[in-house]
Structures are given as C-alpha cells and as structure tokens.
Motif scaffolding. Structure first.
Motif, PDB file in Angstrom:
ATOM      1  N   SER A 149      62.140  32.083  38.879  1.00  0.00           N
ATOM      2  CA  SER A 149      63.451  31.957  38.218  1.00  0.00           C
ATOM      3  C   SER A 149      62.110  31.330  36.717  1.00  0.00           C
ATOM      4  O   SER A 149      61.480  30.892  36.317  1.00  0.00           O
ATOM      5  N   ASP A 179      67.478  30.791  33.626  1.00  0.00           N
ATOM      6  CA  ASP A 179      67.636  31.844  35.134  1.00  0.00           C
ATOM      7  C   ASP A 179      67.757  30.901  36.121  1.00  0.00           C
ATOM      8  O   ASP A 179      66.891  30.267  36.222  1.00  0.00           O
ATOM      9  N   TRP A 208      66.012  32.409  29.603  1.00  0.00           N
ATOM     10  CA  TRP A 208      65.210  32.625  30.001  1.00  0.00           C
ATOM     11  C   TRP A 208      65.143  31.656  30.655  1.00  0.00           C
ATOM     12  O   TRP A 208      65.537  32.053  32.380  1.00  0.00           O
ATOM     13  N   GLU A 238      68.311  32.317  39.258  1.00  0.00           N
ATOM     14  CA  GLU A 238      68.718  33.147  40.758  1.00  0.00           C
ATOM     15  C   GLU A 238      67.462  33.548  40.942  1.00  0.00           C
ATOM     16  O   GLU A 238      66.959  34.424  41.581  1.00  0.00           O
ATOM     17  N   SER A 258      65.207  35.855  39.398  1.00  0.00           N
ATOM     18  CA  SER A 258      65.503  36.920  38.600  1.00  0.00           C
ATOM     19  C   SER A 258      64.539  37.941  38.154  1.00  0.00           C
ATOM     20  O   SER A 258      64.340  38.731  37.406  1.00  0.00           O
TER      21      SER A 258
END
Length: 222
Positions: A149, A105, A102, A107, A109
């Motif tokens: 993020s 990430d 993670w 984006e 998310s």
C-alpha cells in the motif's frame, strides 16, 4: 429598498435564528435586538427639521453593520485555516510537502510511483520535518495498511492521539506495516514520531527518528 427596510429584514432573520437558540445565548440575542429597536425608535422620533433623511439613513446603516458584525458573529464558530505560527517547521520553506495521491492507497494496490516503489528513508533522520497535503491527504494514516500500500512495500502509520492546541508538540509511537504485521519496522527510538499542530483546522507537521533503509512510505488519509 432603503436602509430602514434592509435593517428590518435583518432583524426578522435574527428573530428566526433566535428561535433555534436556547438559554443564555438566546437571551443575549433578544437583549441585543431590543437595544437596536430602541435606537431605531430614537432616530425616528427626532425632528426631521433637525435631521435630514440622509443623516437618519447613515445612522441606520451604522446600526445595520453592528447587527451583522456583533450579533451574527456569536451565532457561528468560524475557524481559520491560516498558519498562526510565524516561525518553526509549520512555516519553514524547508518542510517537505508529501502530495502523491498514491499515499492514500490502503488496499495493497501495488502502485509504483514513477515506475518504482517509493522510499521515504530521507525523512527518517530526525531532522527533516514534513507534512501530508494536497492529493496525499491531510494527515498520517491512523490504521494499519496491508502490504504494497501507499506506493511502497510497507506503510508508516500511527493511531496515537494528535496535538489539540496550535503550536503543541508531542512525541508518539509510530508503526510500519509489512506482510500482515502492523508493527514490523524496528524503530530505534521509543517515541519516533514528533508531531506539531500548525492550525486549529488540523494542519500537522511531522518528524521521524530511528529508521533507515527501503522500501517504506508514510501513508496519508483525509
């Protein structure tokens, strides 16, 4: 296929490699091949009554090994990924490995590892070295991430130049992004990120100074 045939095959391959080279490096290859061909000629001009076929093959095998180890080694730049530093944070068992996928990430998310946002506050006391590795990437992110993020509310990142020499240590600027502000986190130190390069392949370890509280994560990338 005997040793002599193997040697000739290698020399043919060297000739093909030589065609793609230019300048001094190609001249060195040509000189090396010429010396080996002279050695082969000397071996086969010897009287077979004095030198058995087995002895000649043993000598040719030795030449073959030198061809591979000496000539081909200069044609390619081989990098090692082993840690050459026997002491310090690069090899210390106390250095923390950040491996969560993670951390990649970028984006927004809104990933919550283990059901809650990650907080890396335990890393931010200027004593704990860490590295980003495995599924988490191989270095700290070099661009600003949107909110939510990297498994947390905001992401820690830097676009500073990293050390180029193995063992070199630099102190650089560090940023924390949140809600559209790429430098939102108020670091107390002027250069809160210490970075050491561990290998020529680019393994880095980090240490952060001057930030406490939650929620924020160090962001990773490949």
């Amino acid at each position: 296929m005997n040793t002599f045939t193997n040697l000739v095959t290698v020399l043919v391959l060297l000739g093909a490699v030589n065609l793609s080279m230019q300048g001094a490096l190609r001249d060195r290859r040509e000189a090396g091949v010429a010396k080996i061909m002279k050695a082969i000629s000397g071996l086969h001009s010897s009287s077979t009554s004095l030198r058995s076929k087995r002895e000649i093959d043993q000598d040719l095998a030795g030449i073959l090994r030198r061809v591979v180890s000496e000539l081909f080694s200069e044609c390619f730049d081989v990098q090692t990924t082993e840690d050459p530093l026997p002491e310090g944070p690069c090899s210390s068992p106390n250095t923390v490995n950040l491996t969560g996928s993670w951390r990649l990430d970028n984006e927004g998310s809104d990933i919550q590892p283990d059901g809650e946002y990650n907080c890396d506050a335990y890393l931010f006391d200027n004593t704990q070295w860490f590295r980003i590795t495995g599924d988490g990437g191989n270095r700290i992110r070099d661009s600003c991430s949107p909110a939510y993020s990297c498994g947390s509310h905001g992401g820690i990142w830097t676009d500073a130049d990293m050390p180029t020499d193995v063992g070199e240590t630099l102190q650089v600027e560090l940023y924390g992004s949140w809600s559209g502000d790429c430098s939102w986190y108020p670091f107390e130190a002027a250069y809160p990120l210490t970075v050491q390069r561990c290998t020529s392949a680019g393994d880095f370890v980090y240490k952060i100074d001057g930030l406490t509280g939650c929620y924020h994560s160090v962001c990773g990338m490949f």
